[in-house]
Design a protein around this motif. Structure first.
Motif, PDB file in Angstrom:
ATOM      1  N   VAL A   1      -2.954 -11.707   6.677  1.00 20.67           N
ATOM      2  CA  VAL A   1      -2.587 -11.065   5.409  1.00 20.67           C
ATOM      3  C   VAL A   1      -1.312 -10.437   5.171  1.00 20.67           C
ATOM      4  O   VAL A   1      -0.673  -9.943   5.965  1.00 20.67           O
ATOM      5  CB  VAL A   1      -3.819  -9.818   5.310  1.00 20.67           C
ATOM      6  N   SER A   2      -0.700 -11.129   3.963  1.00 18.76           N
ATOM      7  CA  SER A   2       0.778 -10.969   3.921  1.00 18.76           C
ATOM      8  C   SER A   2       1.187 -10.617   2.392  1.00 18.76           C
ATOM      9  O   SER A   2       0.088 -10.738   1.481  1.00 18.76           O
ATOM     10  CB  SER A   2       1.562 -11.997   4.291  1.00 18.76           C
ATOM     11  N   ASP A   3       2.307 -10.446   1.794  1.00 16.12           N
ATOM     12  CA  ASP A   3       2.649 -10.191   0.570  1.00 16.12           C
ATOM     13  C   ASP A   3       3.066 -11.798  -0.057  1.00 16.12           C
ATOM     14  O   ASP A   3       2.891 -12.846   0.661  1.00 16.12           O
ATOM     15  CB  ASP A   3       4.074  -9.196   0.316  1.00 16.12           C
ATOM     16  N   GLN A   4       3.634 -11.796  -1.087  1.00 17.79           N
ATOM     17  CA  GLN A   4       3.914 -13.019  -1.968  1.00 17.79           C
ATOM     18  C   GLN A   4       5.211 -13.689  -1.524  1.00 17.79           C
ATOM     19  O   GLN A   4       5.742 -14.592  -2.201  1.00 17.79           O
ATOM     20  CB  GLN A   4       3.727 -12.968  -3.344  1.00 17.79           C
ATOM     21  N   SER A   5       5.804 -13.380  -0.299  1.00 12.71           N
ATOM     22  CA  SER A   5       7.040 -14.006   0.356  1.00 12.71           C
ATOM     23  C   SER A   5       6.809 -15.582   0.573  1.00 12.71           C
ATOM     24  O   SER A   5       5.968 -15.974   0.832  1.00 12.71           O
ATOM     25  CB  SER A   5       7.363 -13.192   1.487  1.00 12.71           C
ATOM     26  N   LYS A   6       7.902 -16.230   0.138  1.00 12.10           N
ATOM     27  CA  LYS A   6       7.863 -17.781   0.395  1.00 12.10           C
ATOM     28  C   LYS A   6       7.755 -18.086   1.776  1.00 12.10           C
ATOM     29  O   LYS A   6       7.394 -19.162   2.333  1.00 12.10           O
ATOM     30  CB  LYS A   6       9.280 -18.383  -0.458  1.00 12.10           C
ATOM     31  N   LEU A   7       8.319 -17.079   2.657  1.00 12.04           N
ATOM     32  CA  LEU A   7       8.252 -17.296   4.039  1.00 12.04           C
ATOM     33  C   LEU A   7       6.991 -17.532   4.681  1.00 12.04           C
ATOM     34  O   LEU A   7       6.728 -18.430   5.367  1.00 12.04           O
ATOM     35  CB  LEU A   7       8.915 -16.095   4.885  1.00 12.04           C
TER      36      LEU A   7
ATOM     37  N   GLN B   1      -2.346 -14.279   0.507  1.00 11.89           N
ATOM     38  CA  GLN B   1      -1.278 -13.485  -0.001  1.00 11.89           C
ATOM     39  C   GLN B   1      -1.519 -12.653  -0.961  1.00 11.89           C
ATOM     40  O   GLN B   1      -2.359 -13.174  -1.898  1.00 11.89           O
ATOM     41  CB  GLN B   1      -0.024 -14.685  -0.417  1.00 11.89           C
ATOM     42  N   MET B   2      -1.092 -11.470  -0.996  1.00  8.95           N
ATOM     43  CA  MET B   2      -1.306 -10.358  -2.007  1.00  8.95           C
ATOM     44  C   MET B   2      -0.501 -10.369  -3.062  1.00  8.95           C
ATOM     45  O   MET B   2       0.701 -10.302  -2.506  1.00  8.95           O
ATOM     46  CB  MET B   2      -1.779  -9.187  -1.318  1.00  8.95           C
ATOM     47  N   ASN B   3      -0.617 -10.046  -4.256  1.00  7.39           N
ATOM     48  CA  ASN B   3       0.485  -9.889  -5.228  1.00  7.39           C
ATOM     49  C   ASN B   3       0.655  -8.524  -5.467  1.00  7.39           C
ATOM     50  O   ASN B   3       0.252  -7.672  -6.254  1.00  7.39           O
ATOM     51  CB  ASN B   3       0.010 -10.649  -6.676  1.00  7.39           C
ATOM     52  N   HIS B   4       1.690  -7.922  -4.898  1.00 10.58           N
ATOM     53  CA  HIS B   4       1.938  -6.653  -4.804  1.00 10.58           C
ATOM     54  C   HIS B   4       2.651  -6.298  -6.213  1.00 10.58           C
ATOM     55  O   HIS B   4       2.378  -5.016  -6.561  1.00 10.58           O
ATOM     56  CB  HIS B   4       2.987  -6.015  -3.657  1.00 10.58           C
ATOM     57  N   SER B   5       3.371  -7.152  -6.739  1.00  9.10           N
ATOM     58  CA  SER B   5       3.816  -6.881  -8.349  1.00  9.10           C
ATOM     59  C   SER B   5       2.634  -6.394  -9.337  1.00  9.10           C
ATOM     60  O   SER B   5       3.042  -5.781 -10.357  1.00  9.10           O
ATOM     61  CB  SER B   5       4.818  -7.788  -8.639  1.00  9.10           C
ATOM     62  N   GLN B   6       1.594  -7.115  -9.164  1.00  9.99           N
ATOM     63  CA  GLN B   6       0.650  -6.681  -9.974  1.00  9.99           C
ATOM     64  C   GLN B   6      -0.482  -5.705  -9.368  1.00  9.99           C
ATOM     65  O   GLN B   6      -1.583  -5.596  -9.846  1.00  9.99           O
ATOM     66  CB  GLN B   6      -0.269  -7.838 -10.374  1.00  9.99           C
ATOM     67  N   GLY B   7       0.114  -4.996  -8.312  1.00 10.72           N
ATOM     68  CA  GLY B   7      -1.023  -3.951  -7.923  1.00 10.72           C
ATOM     69  C   GLY B   7      -1.941  -4.258  -6.857  1.00 10.72           C
ATOM     70  O   GLY B   7      -2.829  -3.592  -6.662  1.00 10.72           O
ATOM     71  N   GLU B   8      -1.754  -5.525  -6.618  1.00 14.91           N
ATOM     72  CA  GLU B   8      -3.059  -6.142  -5.529  1.00 14.91           C
ATOM     73  C   GLU B   8      -2.607  -5.834  -4.101  1.00 14.91           C
ATOM     74  O   GLU B   8      -1.788  -6.314  -3.433  1.00 14.91           O
ATOM     75  CB  GLU B   8      -2.966  -7.571  -5.723  1.00 14.91           C
TER      76      GLU B   8
END
Ligand SMILES: [Zn+2]
Length: 289
Positions: free
Chosen positions: A220-226, A239-246
């Motif tokens: 479980v990670s953020d939306q980084s390209k890596l 991948q979680m979209n943190h910029s949309q509060g997910e």
């Protein structure tokens, strides 16, 4: 910030009075065993040392531990260990203030303890939340001449274009160089934090992932390209979209690792103004940059 010792007062007095007995009980919970061959028939001597009846080797309570042959008293070691783990960390300067020994000795003790805490054999399983963080103090707390030195060191300082020097992209690059990136993994019961090289790529992350995580169901990670790169190697990445509060999706959550980093950063912020990146997470011993 000074740790509030009032709530630890009784424990510290107890440790001081019974240090040797506490250490003996911690070291040999099921009785004295030879640290060299595992023999249980041991001769006890009056001076507190032992002799193995099988291999005839002499040893003491501290043999084969980080405390062996140390000139620092065992009660100081135990108090350092206690304060480091029971409060939100402690700096060598503060420990020196409490123990009445030099800062240099305390620095050595804390490094030795942290080295013993390293997580070489840990294996994470199940759904593992992962993320990266940069440690090393606030950029705003770096004084101006030092900031200029850092920019010069990494070739980001232009004498005739001073305005462009403070361009946001240059400053962000300087901060990335100046700080120590750390890769964190949390499976709900176990945590692994590993120092990364400054210009890390998905290969570095994949190497650490394979080293510490086995039988992984989902990462479980953020939306980084890596992590998109990592998912190509066959690992199932959510991948979680943190910029949309997910932060939660389909029963998976990345909050675990956010909480870990929150504690880690608070620990650093409480104890140090500008920690040197060389010493973040024993980075020096792992990555010889
Ligand atoms: Zn033996």
């Amino acid at each position: 910030m000074r740790t509030d010792l009032t709530k630890h007062y009784k424990s510290i007095v107890y440790i001081t009075l019974h240090a040797k007995q506490i250490f003996h009980n911690l070291r040999w919970p099921t009785g004295v065993v030879c640290p060299y061959c595992g023999e249980v028939h041991i001769w006890h001597y009056k001076n507190g040392t032992y002799k193995c009846s099988h291999c005839n080797k002499r040893f003491s309570d501290t043999s084969n531990t980080i405390f062996h042959a140390s000139k620092i008293k065992i009660e100081y070691w135990l108090i350092a260990l206690y304060l480091l783990t029971m409060s939100k960390g402690i700096s060598s300067e503060e420990l020196s203030h409490y123990l009445g020994i030099t800062q240099k000795s305390c620095w050595y003790m804390l490094h030795k303890i942290r080295y013993a805490f390293r997580q070489d054999g840990t294996v994470l399983t199940g759904d593992v939340a992962v993320d990266e963080v940069y440690l090393g103090g606030k950029w705003s707390s770096v004084v101006l001449p030092k900031k200029i030195d850092i920019l010069k060191k990494y070739g980001l300082w232009y004498e005739d274009e001073i305005k462009r020097t403070w361009h946001k992209r240059n400053v962000l690059r300087a901060i990335a160089e100046y700080k120590q990136p750390v890769y964190g993994m949390n499976d709900g019961s176990k945590i692994v934090l590993q120092a990364l090289p400054n210009h890390f790529n998905s290969g570095d992350l994949l190497e650490l992932t394979n080293q510490y995580i086995s039988e992984c169901r989902h990462l479980v990670s953020d939306q980084s390209k890596l992590y998109k790169e990592i998912s190509k190697s066959g690992i199932d990445v959510i991948q979680m979209n943190h910029s949309q509060g997910e932060y939660k999706k389909d029963g998976y959550s990345s909050n675990r690792i956010e909480g870990t980093f929150s504690h880690l950063k608070r620990r650093y912020r409480l104890n140090y103004v500008r920690p040197n990146k060389k010493y973040v997470l024993n980075a020096k011993s792992r990555h010889k940059n």
